[in-house]
Design an enzyme around this catalytic site. Structure first.
Site, PDB file in Angstrom:
ATOM      1  N   HIS A  43      47.669  29.686  43.998  1.00 34.13           N
ATOM      2  CA  HIS A  43      48.536  30.704  43.400  1.00 34.13           C
ATOM      3  C   HIS A  43      49.560  31.117  44.448  1.00 34.13           C
ATOM      4  CE1 HIS A  43      48.825  34.849  41.152  1.00 34.13           C
ATOM      5  NE2 HIS A  43      50.004  34.270  41.334  1.00 34.13           N
ATOM      6  N   GLU A  70      49.553  28.029  40.137  1.00 32.26           N
ATOM      7  CA  GLU A  70      49.609  29.300  39.417  1.00 32.26           C
ATOM      8  C   GLU A  70      50.795  30.091  39.947  1.00 32.26           C
ATOM      9  OE1 GLU A  70      44.845  29.969  38.585  1.00 32.26           O
ATOM     10  OE2 GLU A  70      45.821  31.128  40.161  1.00 32.26           O
ATOM     11  N   HIS A 191      38.383  32.640  36.153  1.00 29.50           N
ATOM     12  CA  HIS A 191      38.293  34.018  36.626  1.00 29.50           C
ATOM     13  C   HIS A 191      36.853  34.533  36.559  1.00 29.50           C
ATOM     14  CE1 HIS A 191      40.439  37.543  38.167  1.00 29.50           C
ATOM     15  NE2 HIS A 191      39.464  38.227  37.619  1.00 29.50           N
TER      16      HIS A 191
END
Length: 239
Positions: A43, A70, A191
């Site tokens: 990310h 991400e 997640h």
């Protein structure tokens, strides 16, 4: 068969805590692939709190499986993605004060901006996924945006305090998988997934890839990266 996408952000977090060069997420990614991960996820946040541009540049050249970037749906990030050409981009929401991504994209509210970003990325030959809660209306909006995949935000499932609550969340996730499949979208998930809660989730079927970082890195500190990744791959494979 479902795959593991190894998120190496937390390796970069440890590095940035001291401002040096170690540990290197590039090395962690290589070890993860050798242990059986079939994708690497990073990310690149706007504030660059963990993964740096340098990491993306090197990983783009060294990842042998699939690189999943991400990022927020900003002009800057879209330009970076189009220049570096990861195999996949996952659009995620960002808040500067959050410790980690706290929820899914509000695709309904931001449909035009997300659709524009999706089009630019797909025109550049990049597969696009949207990180969304297991909400039927958000998935319908994700489909309207032209994205190839959704990544189901599994945080509510991971945080459920007991089995009845967890079961309700699993039912929502299962309904989300079915809707996405019905409209022709692929499904990933991520997640809060760990070595315990992966089993009921994987048993649902229909999820192509699990993007997992924190729990694997936490175990890797104790048993090493090779063992930590292999343990998770085994759980996904035989769920």
């Amino acid at each position: 068969m479902a795959k593991l996408g190894l998120n190496v952000d937390h390796v970069a977090t440890v590095r940035q805590a001291r401002g040096g060069m170690e540990p290197d997420p590039v090395t962690a990614a290589a070890l993860g692939e050798l242990a059986g991960a079939e994708g690497i996820t990073i990310h690149l946040r706007e504030d660059r709190r963990h993964i740096q541009d340098r990491d993306l540049e090197i990983l783009r050249r060294t990842v042998k499986t699939k690189l999943n970037l991400e990022m927020a749906a900003t002009q800057e990030m879209v330009r970076i993605a189009l220049r570096t050409k990861p195999e996949q981009v996952t659009l995620v929401p960002e808040k500067r004060q959050e410790l980690t991504t706290e929820g899914g994209l509000d695709v309904i509210l931001n449909l035009k901006a997300i659709t524009d970003a999706v089009k630019r990325l797909r025109d550049g030959g990049i597969v696009v996924s949207l990180f969304v809660d297991p909400d039927q209306e958000q998935i319908k909006a994700a489909n309207k945006s032209g994205a190839d995949y959704i990544e189901i935000h599994t945080g509510a499932y991971a945080d459920a305090p007991d089995w009845p609550s967890q079961k309700r969340q699993l039912e929502e996730i299962d309904a989300a998988i079915k809707l996405a499949s019905k409209v022709g979208m692929g499904v990933n998930a991520g997640h809060g997934i760990n070595y315990v809660n992966i089993k009921p989730l994987a048993a649902l079927g229909g999820i192509e890839e699990y993007n997992i970082g924190h729990s694997i890195m936490a175990r890797a500190i104790l048993v090493g990266m090779d063992r930590a990744v292999k343990d998770m791959v085994e759980l996904i494979k035989y769920a």
